[in-house]
Design a protein around this motif. Structure first.
Motif, PDB file in Angstrom:
ATOM      1  N   LEU A  18      -3.793  -5.538   0.000  1.00 60.30           N
ATOM      2  CA  LEU A  18      -4.215  -5.214  -1.366  1.00 60.30           C
ATOM      3  C   LEU A  18      -5.576  -4.549  -1.360  1.00 60.30           C
ATOM      4  CD1 LEU A  18      -3.332  -8.556  -3.190  1.00 60.30           C
ATOM      5  CD2 LEU A  18      -2.075  -6.407  -3.285  1.00 60.30           C
ATOM      6  N   PRO A  19      -5.780  -3.549  -2.205  1.00 55.26           N
ATOM      7  CA  PRO A  19      -7.124  -3.000  -2.352  1.00 55.26           C
ATOM      8  C   PRO A  19      -8.005  -4.031  -3.048  1.00 55.26           C
ATOM      9  CG  PRO A  19      -5.670  -2.021  -3.971  1.00 55.26           C
ATOM     10  CD  PRO A  19      -4.819  -2.892  -3.089  1.00 55.26           C
ATOM     11  N   VAL A  20      -9.289  -3.989  -2.763  1.00 60.49           N
ATOM     12  CA  VAL A  20     -10.233  -4.961  -3.299  1.00 60.49           C
ATOM     13  C   VAL A  20     -11.253  -4.277  -4.203  1.00 60.49           C
ATOM     14  CG1 VAL A  20     -12.128  -6.517  -2.660  1.00 60.49           C
ATOM     15  CG2 VAL A  20      -9.996  -6.564  -1.377  1.00 60.49           C
ATOM     16  N   ILE A  21     -11.572  -4.937  -5.293  1.00 60.25           N
ATOM     17  CA  ILE A  21     -12.699  -4.534  -6.129  1.00 60.25           C
ATOM     18  C   ILE A  21     -13.680  -5.700  -6.089  1.00 60.25           C
ATOM     19  CG2 ILE A  21     -13.500  -3.878  -8.424  1.00 60.25           C
ATOM     20  CD1 ILE A  21     -10.628  -2.891  -8.983  1.00 60.25           C
ATOM     21  N   ALA A  22     -14.877  -5.426  -5.595  1.00 68.44           N
ATOM     22  CA  ALA A  22     -15.894  -6.465  -5.447  1.00 68.44           C
ATOM     23  C   ALA A  22     -17.229  -5.929  -5.956  1.00 68.44           C
ATOM     24  CB  ALA A  22     -16.010  -6.874  -3.988  1.00 68.44           C
ATOM     25  N   ASN A  23     -18.074  -6.853  -6.372  1.00 67.62           N
ATOM     26  CA  ASN A  23     -19.355  -6.403  -6.922  1.00 67.62           C
ATOM     27  C   ASN A  23     -20.454  -6.318  -5.876  1.00 67.62           C
ATOM     28  OD1 ASN A  23     -18.931  -9.420  -7.584  1.00 67.62           O
ATOM     29  ND2 ASN A  23     -21.165  -9.215  -7.589  1.00 67.62           N
ATOM     30  N   ARG A  24     -21.369  -5.394  -6.156  1.00 64.43           N
ATOM     31  CA  ARG A  24     -22.582  -5.260  -5.368  1.00 64.43           C
ATOM     32  C   ARG A  24     -23.421  -6.524  -5.579  1.00 64.43           C
ATOM     33  NH1 ARG A  24     -22.031  -0.621  -8.305  1.00 64.43           N
ATOM     34  NH2 ARG A  24     -21.393   1.186  -7.108  1.00 64.43           N
ATOM     35  N   GLY A  25     -24.417  -6.703  -4.751  1.00 58.75           N
ATOM     36  CA  GLY A  25     -25.295  -7.856  -4.885  1.00 58.75           C
ATOM     37  C   GLY A  25     -24.902  -8.995  -3.975  1.00 58.75           C
ATOM     38  N   ILE A  26     -23.741  -8.893  -3.345  1.00 60.29           N
ATOM     39  CA  ILE A  26     -23.281  -9.898  -2.391  1.00 60.29           C
ATOM     40  C   ILE A  26     -23.204  -9.212  -1.025  1.00 60.29           C
ATOM     41  CG2 ILE A  26     -21.434 -11.516  -1.795  1.00 60.29           C
ATOM     42  CD1 ILE A  26     -22.856 -12.151  -4.483  1.00 60.29           C
ATOM     43  N   PRO A  27     -24.129  -9.539  -0.114  1.00 63.33           N
ATOM     44  CA  PRO A  27     -24.176  -8.828   1.165  1.00 63.33           C
ATOM     45  C   PRO A  27     -22.847  -8.769   1.915  1.00 63.33           C
ATOM     46  CG  PRO A  27     -26.153 -10.130   0.900  1.00 63.33           C
ATOM     47  CD  PRO A  27     -25.230 -10.505  -0.243  1.00 63.33           C
ATOM     48  N   SER A  28     -22.076  -9.861   1.913  1.00 66.24           N
ATOM     49  CA  SER A  28     -20.807  -9.818   2.649  1.00 66.24           C
ATOM     50  C   SER A  28     -19.802  -8.884   1.993  1.00 66.24           C
ATOM     51  CB  SER A  28     -20.215 -11.223   2.799  1.00 66.24           C
ATOM     52  OG  SER A  28     -19.936 -11.775   1.540  1.00 66.24           O
TER      53      SER A  28
ATOM     54  N   PRO B  91     -18.069  -6.745 -16.686  1.00 65.59           N
ATOM     55  CA  PRO B  91     -16.633  -6.603 -16.989  1.00 65.59           C
ATOM     56  C   PRO B  91     -16.204  -5.146 -17.073  1.00 65.59           C
ATOM     57  CG  PRO B  91     -17.630  -8.244 -18.431  1.00 65.59           C
ATOM     58  CD  PRO B  91     -18.748  -7.586 -17.672  1.00 65.59           C
ATOM     59  N   GLU B  92     -17.056  -4.290 -17.618  1.00 71.45           N
ATOM     60  CA  GLU B  92     -16.711  -2.873 -17.765  1.00 71.45           C
ATOM     61  C   GLU B  92     -16.528  -2.200 -16.405  1.00 71.45           C
ATOM     62  OE1 GLU B  92     -18.678  -4.500 -21.200  1.00 71.45           O
ATOM     63  OE2 GLU B  92     -19.512  -4.231 -19.205  1.00 71.45           O
TER      64      GLU B  92
ATOM     65  N   PHE C 236     -15.652  -3.602 -13.546  1.00 73.80           N
ATOM     66  CA  PHE C 236     -14.399  -4.053 -12.943  1.00 73.80           C
ATOM     67  C   PHE C 236     -13.207  -3.403 -13.636  1.00 73.80           C
ATOM     68  CE2 PHE C 236     -16.942  -7.231 -10.841  1.00 73.80           C
ATOM     69  CZ  PHE C 236     -16.242  -7.487  -9.670  1.00 73.80           C
ATOM     70  N   ALA C 237     -13.239  -3.367 -14.957  1.00 76.13           N
ATOM     71  CA  ALA C 237     -12.118  -2.781 -15.712  1.00 76.13           C
ATOM     72  C   ALA C 237     -11.942  -1.300 -15.383  1.00 76.13           C
ATOM     73  CB  ALA C 237     -12.339  -2.967 -17.209  1.00 76.13           C
ATOM     74  N   ASN C 238     -13.040  -0.557 -15.326  1.00 76.23           N
ATOM     75  CA  ASN C 238     -12.956   0.874 -15.023  1.00 76.23           C
ATOM     76  C   ASN C 238     -12.396   1.109 -13.623  1.00 76.23           C
ATOM     77  OD1 ASN C 238     -13.927   1.647 -17.530  1.00 76.23           O
ATOM     78  ND2 ASN C 238     -16.044   1.730 -16.830  1.00 76.23           N
ATOM     79  N   SER C 239     -12.796   0.293 -12.672  1.00 76.98           N
ATOM     80  CA  SER C 239     -12.287   0.445 -11.304  1.00 76.98           C
ATOM     81  C   SER C 239     -10.814   0.058 -11.214  1.00 76.98           C
ATOM     82  CB  SER C 239     -13.110  -0.396 -10.331  1.00 76.98           C
ATOM     83  OG  SER C 239     -14.407   0.151 -10.228  1.00 76.98           O
ATOM     84  N   MET C 240     -10.407  -0.954 -11.969  1.00 75.80           N
ATOM     85  CA  MET C 240      -8.991  -1.326 -11.999  1.00 75.80           C
ATOM     86  C   MET C 240      -8.157  -0.176 -12.543  1.00 75.80           C
ATOM     87  SD  MET C 240      -9.457  -5.227 -13.374  1.00 75.80           S
ATOM     88  CE  MET C 240      -7.722  -5.524 -13.659  1.00 75.80           C
ATOM     89  N   LEU C 241      -8.630   0.441 -13.609  1.00 75.04           N
ATOM     90  CA  LEU C 241      -7.908   1.581 -14.178  1.00 75.04           C
ATOM     91  C   LEU C 241      -7.835   2.737 -13.195  1.00 75.04           C
ATOM     92  CD1 LEU C 241      -9.258   1.523 -17.842  1.00 75.04           C
ATOM     93  CD2 LEU C 241      -6.944   0.932 -17.062  1.00 75.04           C
ATOM     94  N   LYS C 242      -8.948   2.989 -12.488  1.00 74.51           N
ATOM     95  CA  LYS C 242      -8.961   4.072 -11.500  1.00 74.51           C
ATOM     96  C   LYS C 242      -7.893   3.842 -10.436  1.00 74.51           C
ATOM     97  CE  LYS C 242     -11.735   6.129  -7.891  1.00 74.51           C
ATOM     98  NZ  LYS C 242     -12.756   7.113  -7.867  1.00 74.51           N
ATOM     99  N   ILE C 243      -7.807   2.624  -9.932  1.00 75.22           N
ATOM    100  CA  ILE C 243      -6.810   2.318  -8.906  1.00 75.22           C
ATOM    101  C   ILE C 243      -5.396   2.444  -9.464  1.00 75.22           C
ATOM    102  CG2 ILE C 243      -5.860   0.435  -7.510  1.00 75.22           C
ATOM    103  CD1 ILE C 243      -8.737  -0.363  -6.846  1.00 75.22           C
ATOM    104  N   LEU C 244      -5.184   1.970 -10.669  1.00 76.18           N
ATOM    105  CA  LEU C 244      -3.849   2.047 -11.271  1.00 76.18           C
ATOM    106  C   LEU C 244      -3.426   3.483 -11.558  1.00 76.18           C
ATOM    107  CD1 LEU C 244      -3.992  -0.980 -13.732  1.00 76.18           C
ATOM    108  CD2 LEU C 244      -2.655  -0.801 -11.622  1.00 76.18           C
TER     109      LEU C 244
END
Length: 98
Positions: free
Chosen positions: A28-38, A56-57, A59-67
């Motif tokens: 699965l492709p992953v969407i994760a936020n910056r600010g977490i080194p790992s 939230p925006e 994450f939502a925008n990236s989900m739409l991009k992938i879809l």
């Protein structure tokens, strides 16, 4: 796709959320936020997902991009799976620990 929205607070900055690795194990492709080194390290090395702001925006925008880009789903998911197979097996992790 798998989401990893982790608050960028100290406790999470010094740990490694396992869910992104489990998502990649399922291709699965992953969407994760910056600010977490790992998150940053794994996404950059694997090319298996997208890094976003912790909103939230974002994450939502990236989900739409992938879809909206079916080829991106496959590309990111496959990249993550290949990276997991090369870098996160129990044997590889045990050798690094040893």
């Amino acid at each position: 796709m798998g989401l990893s929205p982790v608050p960028p607070i100290y406790m999470y900055k010094v740990s490694s959320p396992l869910k992104i690795f489990e998502y990649w194990g399922c291709s699965l492709p992953v969407i994760a936020n910056r600010g977490i080194p790992s998150h940053i390290k794994a996404i950059r090395e694997s090319q298996g997902g997208l890094l976003v702001d912790f909103t939230p925006e974002s994450f939502a925008n990236s989900m739409l991009k992938i879809l909206e880009e079916p080829d991106l789903i496959t590309k990111l998911g496959n990249s993550g799976r290949i990276w997991i197979e090369k870098n996160r097996t129990y044997e590889k992790l045990a050798n690094e620990f040893e």
